[in-house]
Design an enzyme around this catalytic site. Structure first.
Site, PDB file in Angstrom:
ATOM      1  CG  ASP A  75      24.520 -18.640 -11.518  1.00  0.00           C
ATOM      2  OD1 ASP A  75      23.776 -18.890 -10.547  1.00  0.00           O
ATOM      3  OD2 ASP A  75      25.386 -17.750 -11.484  1.00  0.00           O
ATOM      4  CG  ASP A 129      22.961 -23.906   0.379  1.00  0.00           C
ATOM      5  OD1 ASP A 129      23.094 -24.834   1.182  1.00  0.00           O
ATOM      6  OD2 ASP A 129      23.937 -23.325  -0.132  1.00  0.00           O
ATOM      7  CE  LYS A 143      23.589 -27.118  -2.532  1.00  0.00           C
ATOM      8  NZ  LYS A 143      24.784 -26.268  -2.467  1.00  0.00           N
ATOM      9  N   GLY A 182      17.767 -17.524 -10.746  1.00  0.00           N
ATOM     10  CA  GLY A 182      17.840 -18.981 -10.650  1.00  0.00           C
ATOM     11  C   GLY A 182      16.538 -19.710 -10.913  1.00  0.00           C
ATOM     12  CG  PHE A 209      27.903 -25.357  -6.527  1.00  0.00           C
ATOM     13  CD1 PHE A 209      27.312 -24.409  -5.703  1.00  0.00           C
ATOM     14  CD2 PHE A 209      28.070 -25.073  -7.866  1.00  0.00           C
ATOM     15  CE1 PHE A 209      26.902 -23.186  -6.208  1.00  0.00           C
ATOM     16  CE2 PHE A 209      27.662 -23.840  -8.385  1.00  0.00           C
ATOM     17  CZ  PHE A 209      27.077 -22.905  -7.555  1.00  0.00           C
ATOM     18  CB  VAL A 210      23.335 -28.850  -8.390  1.00  0.00           C
ATOM     19  CG1 VAL A 210      23.576 -30.137  -7.617  1.00  0.00           C
ATOM     20  CG2 VAL A 210      22.361 -27.946  -7.633  1.00  0.00           C
ATOM     21  NE  ARG A 225      21.730 -17.299 -14.296  1.00  0.00           N
ATOM     22  CZ  ARG A 225      21.667 -17.256 -12.970  1.00  0.00           C
ATOM     23  NH1 ARG A 225      20.974 -18.167 -12.320  1.00  0.00           N
ATOM     24  NH2 ARG A 225      22.286 -16.307 -12.299  1.00  0.00           N
ATOM     25  CG  ASP A 251      17.647 -21.226  -7.500  1.00  0.00           C
ATOM     26  OD1 ASP A 251      17.451 -20.884  -6.309  1.00  0.00           O
ATOM     27  OD2 ASP A 251      18.626 -20.815  -8.150  1.00  0.00           O
TER      28      ASP A 251
HETATM   29  P1  5GP Z   1      20.485 -19.804   0.592  1.00  0.00           P
HETATM   30  O1  5GP Z   1      20.199 -18.360   0.865  1.00  0.00           O
HETATM   31  O2  5GP Z   1      19.343 -20.749   0.935  1.00  0.00           O
HETATM   32  O3  5GP Z   1      21.804 -20.249   1.151  1.00  0.00           O
HETATM   33  O4  5GP Z   1      20.768 -19.934  -0.951  1.00  0.00           O
HETATM   34  C1  5GP Z   1      19.809 -19.772  -1.870  1.00  0.00           C
HETATM   35  C2  5GP Z   1      20.413 -19.305  -3.166  1.00  0.00           C
HETATM   36  O5  5GP Z   1      21.787 -19.685  -3.305  1.00  0.00           O
HETATM   37  C3  5GP Z   1      19.694 -19.959  -4.304  1.00  0.00           C
HETATM   38  O6  5GP Z   1      18.652 -19.145  -4.761  1.00  0.00           O
HETATM   39  C4  5GP Z   1      20.776 -20.142  -5.338  1.00  0.00           C
HETATM   40  O7  5GP Z   1      20.826 -19.016  -6.169  1.00  0.00           O
HETATM   41  C5  5GP Z   1      22.060 -20.226  -4.564  1.00  0.00           C
HETATM   42  N1  5GP Z   1      22.516 -21.624  -4.387  1.00  0.00           N
HETATM   43  C6  5GP Z   1      22.507 -22.370  -3.273  1.00  0.00           C
HETATM   44  N2  5GP Z   1      23.005 -23.603  -3.494  1.00  0.00           N
HETATM   45  C7  5GP Z   1      23.324 -23.650  -4.799  1.00  0.00           C
HETATM   46  C8  5GP Z   1      23.864 -24.677  -5.667  1.00  0.00           C
HETATM   47  O8  5GP Z   1      24.155 -25.827  -5.303  1.00  0.00           O
HETATM   48  N3  5GP Z   1      24.055 -24.311  -6.959  1.00  0.00           N
HETATM   49  C9  5GP Z   1      23.746 -23.076  -7.444  1.00  0.00           C
HETATM   50  N4  5GP Z   1      23.981 -22.862  -8.725  1.00  0.00           N
HETATM   51  N5  5GP Z   1      23.235 -22.096  -6.671  1.00  0.00           N
HETATM   52  C10 5GP Z   1      23.025 -22.383  -5.369  1.00  0.00           C
HETATM   53 MG    MG Z   2      19.349 -17.705  -6.831  1.00  0.00          MG
END
Ligand code: 5GP
Ligand code: MG
Length: 182
Positions: free
Chosen positions: A158, A101, A130, A43, A151-152, A164, A98
């Site tokens: 991706d 979340d 986020k 990402g 969701f972006v 991507r 990237d």
């Molecule tokens: P976390 O572990 O903080 O929940 O998520 C981090 C990973 O989830 C990011 O590196 C990304 O790959 C994916 N992710 C989280 N939110 C999004 C989103 O809105 N869009 C996309 N494409 N990937 C996301």
């Molecule tokens: Mg990722």
């Protein structure tokens, strides 16, 4: 591909001017420090390429392939695809991801580094953060943009490996999420 986007959040020019500001701060903060950037693939690949070319420091680079997502929901489970990581003993580590979340990814990576690496410091930099209630206590030290809980995709992000290469960041349409579900 572009027709699957409900709305654009950030055009490339907006992203790049924000990267100028972030790179400026990072360059100041890490001047005269031995820094290793660890980028979380896939990402962060486009973010990494654009950000690092704006940081005129003698940094080292390592990339980790980590996944926590399937579809549009975090599974709360992190998978490291490699066992070997760069030697960062005594070095200042800057993690690049990237998007922040749930925070589970960054937390797992930080824990692994704290436990195994002997790094002098560990900070993190994310392009997007986020606006969600995070289950874990993890914050990013450098943040590009705060975004709503949608969701972006694009600019490296991706949905099931699509989108991507879009040069902007946008919200994916609901029907595209359904059509490309796996
Ligand atoms: P976390 O572990 O903080 O929940 O998520 C981090 C990973 O989830 C990011 O590196 C990304 O790959 C994916 N992710 C989280 N939110 C999004 C989103 O809105 N869009 C996309 N494409 N990937 C996301
Ligand atoms: Mg990722």
């Amino acid at each position: 591909m572009v027709s699957d986007i409900a709305r654009v959040l950030y055009h490339e020019s907006t992203i790049l001017s924000r990267l100028d500001e972030m790179a400026h701060r990072i360059t100041e903060d890490y001047a005269s420090k031995e820094v290793t950037v660890v980028s979380i693939l896939n990402g962060s690949i486009i973010f990494m390429a654009d950000l690092l070319r704006r940081i005129p420091l003698p940094l080292q680079l390592d990339s980790w392939s980590v996944s926590s997502y399937h579809g549009t929901k975090s599974r709360g489970q992190i998978h490291f695809r490699q066992s070997q990581i760069a030697d960062v003993r005594g070095r200042h580590v800057l993690l690049l991801d990237d998007i922040l979340d749930s925070g589970l990814t960054l937390q797992a990576i930080k824990e692994k580094l704290v436990a195994e690496s002997g790094a002098a410091s560990i900070k993190s930099c994310v392009l997007l953060r986020k606006n969600v209630q995070r289950g874990v206590e993890v914050e990013a030290d450098y943040v590009g943009f705060d975004i709503p809980n949608e969701f972006v995709v694009g600019y490296g992000l991706d949905y099931n490996e699509r989108y991507r290469n879009l040069p902007f960041i946008g919200v994916l349409k609901e029907d595209a999420i359904r059509r490309h579900a796996v």
